[in-house]
Structures are given as C-alpha cells and as structure tokens.
Write an enzyme that holds these catalytic residues in place. Structure first.
Site, mmCIF file in Angstrom:
data_model
loop_
_atom_site.group_PDB
_atom_site.id
_atom_site.type_symbol
_atom_site.label_atom_id
_atom_site.label_comp_id
_atom_site.label_asym_id
_atom_site.label_seq_id
_atom_site.Cartn_x
_atom_site.Cartn_y
_atom_site.Cartn_z
ATOM 1 N N PRO A 40 0.826 -1.208 0.000
ATOM 2 C CA PRO A 40 0.000 0.000 0.000
ATOM 3 C C PRO A 40 0.855 1.251 0.000
ATOM 4 O O PRO A 40 1.843 1.351 0.724
ATOM 5 C CB PRO A 40 -0.802 -0.131 1.297
ATOM 6 C CG PRO A 40 -0.934 -1.598 1.473
ATOM 7 C CD PRO A 40 0.365 -2.178 0.993
ATOM 8 N N CYS A 41 0.442 2.197 -0.835
ATOM 9 C CA CYS A 41 1.347 3.299 -1.144
ATOM 10 C C CYS A 41 0.913 4.634 -0.572
ATOM 11 O O CYS A 41 1.551 5.645 -0.803
ATOM 12 C CB CYS A 41 1.469 3.431 -2.661
ATOM 13 S SG CYS A 41 -0.130 3.633 -3.484
#
Length: 378
Positions: free
Chosen positions: A81-82
């Site tokens: 997840p960014c």
C-alpha cells in the site's frame, strides 16, 4: 510446466492478470481488502487467496497455498500500500505505518526465495525521506542475494490510455541482468491510446446511471477495444455516482479539456473561489477524446481530478476507469461501487504487468528485449 507467481498486496489482481496474459500461473495472493479479495478470488480461480494482514501470514503459509517448496517460486510480485508515499498524502513519509509494509514484502521474499521479485509503488517514494525507502528496498533485496534495479515507468508509453507514473523494482537471484521493457507508444512510435480509443464504444449513461450485462454501444474500433472486449459477454461495472444539482450546473460550463476555471465564479465551491487560476489544474476536469486519461485514483471524484466524461455530463464509470487501467472487460469487480473504484485505482495496469513479464521471459531466454509493439489480440 508454466512458470509460477505469488502476488502480495494483490488487490483485485491487475499485476497478476498481466503475468497471466503471457502464460504465468498465479498460484496465490494476499490482501487485507475483503472486496478486492472477492474480485481476486473470482477472477483468478486457479489461485488461492489468503485474506487478512500480511503481518499475520508466514512464508510457509504461502508455500502451502501454492503447493511449492522454498526456492521453487518463479516470481514474487506485489505493490505494498502506497498511501504513505503518495503525492496526494501531504503528511507522507517514512513515519506512516503503511510506508513500512515493504518490510513485510522483504520478509516473505526471504522465506520464499523466489527466482525473481517485482515490486511496484508510487513515485512519491522518491521524495519521502529523501528516497530512503527506495534505498532500503534495494539494500534489503541485495542483502537477500538479489540483483535489483528501480525505474519509473510511464504507463502511456506501453499502450495504456492514461498518464500514470509508477516506480518498479525488478530483481533476480539468478545472476542475470535486469532490463526494462522498451516503450512502444509515443513520439516516433505508435500513437498514444486515447480516451476515445479506450471508451468510445461504451453505452451512454445518465448521471448516476448503471448499465449492466448488456451489449456494447458500437462495434470495437481499434486494437485496444478489440483487446479489452475479447472473451467478454457484455458490459459490466458500467455505473457512475449521481452528481448533485450544483455539480450538474457546473458541468454545463466545462468544455473538453476544460476545468474548474471554466465554471462561473458564483458556481464555484467556496474553497475554490480563493484559489489562484494556476492552481488545481485538474479539478473539475473534463477529459478530451483525443487526449489521455488523467491518473486513475481510488476515488474518481470530479472535485479532485479530471474525471468528467468528454461529452456526457457525468463522472466516469467504474468500467471506464478500468478501461483506462487496461483491464479486460470480462474482469468484473466485486463489492460496492465505492469499493470497485478503490480496486481499480489501486491496481497495476495489466498491460504494464504484461510488459514486465514479457521482459523477464526474454531475459531468461537470452533474447533481445522486445521493442516491437505487443499484439493485443494475441
């Protein structure tokens, strides 16, 4: 025997789909998002989906799910997840707990010892902590015996109808070099795939309307439409949220390629009445038929970006967003419409995954890296 893939932080499985298109078998995937897991499960029936936080899963559980022993896996793929690194997160940085999930990726790499690793993330990593996360990922993989390269790729240069920048890490423990796919689209190459090329055949929608399971609006035109429609039985996920009356009044004033600056002052949202004309250039943006889509995010909210249909007074549908991400039309997203937008926005475009997979195959076989455009109808 086909080559094997396990997908961490898989979401709906865009990266997996790209690898599958060139013959890889996707054996397992993991994500904490339940709606995305349902999509991955339905669209990758050959794979075993492991639900929940990756912190709760061991490498042995992935090996068991995939029916493999340590060191047998061909490619471990994934995009932690960014949000912690995103340019849209103004408090971004290494302090964000979501930014450290790459350490979980490294933990699973150590336990699986795959031949290849592919990791994708947002370009915001380059500025967060002065690029400390990029260096940490490269060093972490090198310490595990991998030769690694990192590069920012532009999706539109590979036949994807969208302006999208993502950083890719590719490495192997086989002593082989790491090469990158050659761009196929752009100046001097094939023309970019436009908004019209991508969604021009989809049925019209009213504001807030839904069109499910029916026929297409017209015959397929061009290679991209033929590619996305192959194997599809009809249009799904073609629904858009209902915009309120004030937004509908604003849309009347926005031409193709226009934005909030075309809206009369008295109709502007309060906050935007104080904005400079040079600010927020994508907000309330209407797409141009002959242009590219703007970056597909987890919310195709017209207040935040250029997500207005070129001609119809509405925001783009889930299916249109999926087209801009290069998902085939048979790929159906589960969950609520909000959850579907999240899955599409978080995904790696399948055609980008496909180009990476093709390049890995070429490296392993000692071939020259393909510079010719891929045949989408193959």
């Amino acid at each position: 025997m086909s080559k094997s893939v396990i997908d961490l932080f898989c979401g709906a499985g865009g990266l997996s789909e790209g690898f599958r298109q060139v013959g890889y078998s996707v054996l397992a995937g993991n994500d904490i998002d339940e709606a995305a897991g349902k999509t991955f499960d339905r669209m990758h029936p050959e794979a075993r989906f492991l639900s929940g936080p990756i912190e709760n899963l061991s490498a042995k559980q992935f090996l068991s799910a995939a029916g493999l022993k340590k060191s047998e896996l061909d490619v471990l793929i994934g995009g932690p997840p960014c949000q912690g690194f995103s340019v849209y997160n103004h408090q971004r940085g290494l302090h964000d707990e979501r930014s450290s999930l790459y350490l979980e990726y490294l933990r699973i790499v150590e336990g699986l010892n795959p031949k290849w690793v592919v990791l994708e993330n947002v370009t915001g990593m380059q500025s967060a902590g002065n690029g400390a996360a990029i260096q940490a990922i490269i060093k972490g993989l090198e310490d595990l015996g991998y030769r690694v390269e990192a590069k920012t790729l532009k999706a539109e240069e590979y036949g994807i109808p969208q302006e999208r920048r993502r950083i890719l890490f590719v490495g192997n423990r086989l002593g082989l070099p790491v090469h990158w796919p050659m761009p196929t689209h752009g100046p001097g190459l094939l023309p970019f795939v436009t908004v019209r090329d991508a969604i021009g055949d989809l049925p019209e929608l009213e504001n807030g309307g839904t069109y499910e399971g029916g026929k297409y609006g017209s015959r397929a035109k061009g290679d991209f439409q033929k590619y996305v429609r192959e194997g599809s039985k009809g249009v799904t996920n073609h629904g858009a949220p209902r915009l309120g009356e004030i937004n509908m009044q604003r849309l009347e004033h926005i031409p193709q390629g226009g934005s909030w600056r075309d809206i009369p002052f008295d109709l502007l949202p309060k906050g935007m009445k104080r904005a400079k004309r040079s600010d927020h250039t994508k907000r309330y943006g209407r797409l141009r038929w002959e242009g590219l889509s703007s970056t597909i995010l987890t919310k195709c909210d017209i207040h935040w970006g250029a997500y207005i249909h070129p001609e119809q007074d509405r925001s783009i549908s889930v299916r249109e967003a999926a087209r801009f991400q290069s998902f085939p039309d048979w790929f159906e997203f589960s969950g609520s419409r909000t959850e579907q937008y999240v899955q599409v926005g978080n995904a790696v475009p399948p055609l980008l995954g496909r180009k990476i997979a093709e390049t890995i195959i070429a490296i392993e076989s000692g071939e020259e890296i393909p510079s010719e455009p891929i045949s989408l109808s193959a």
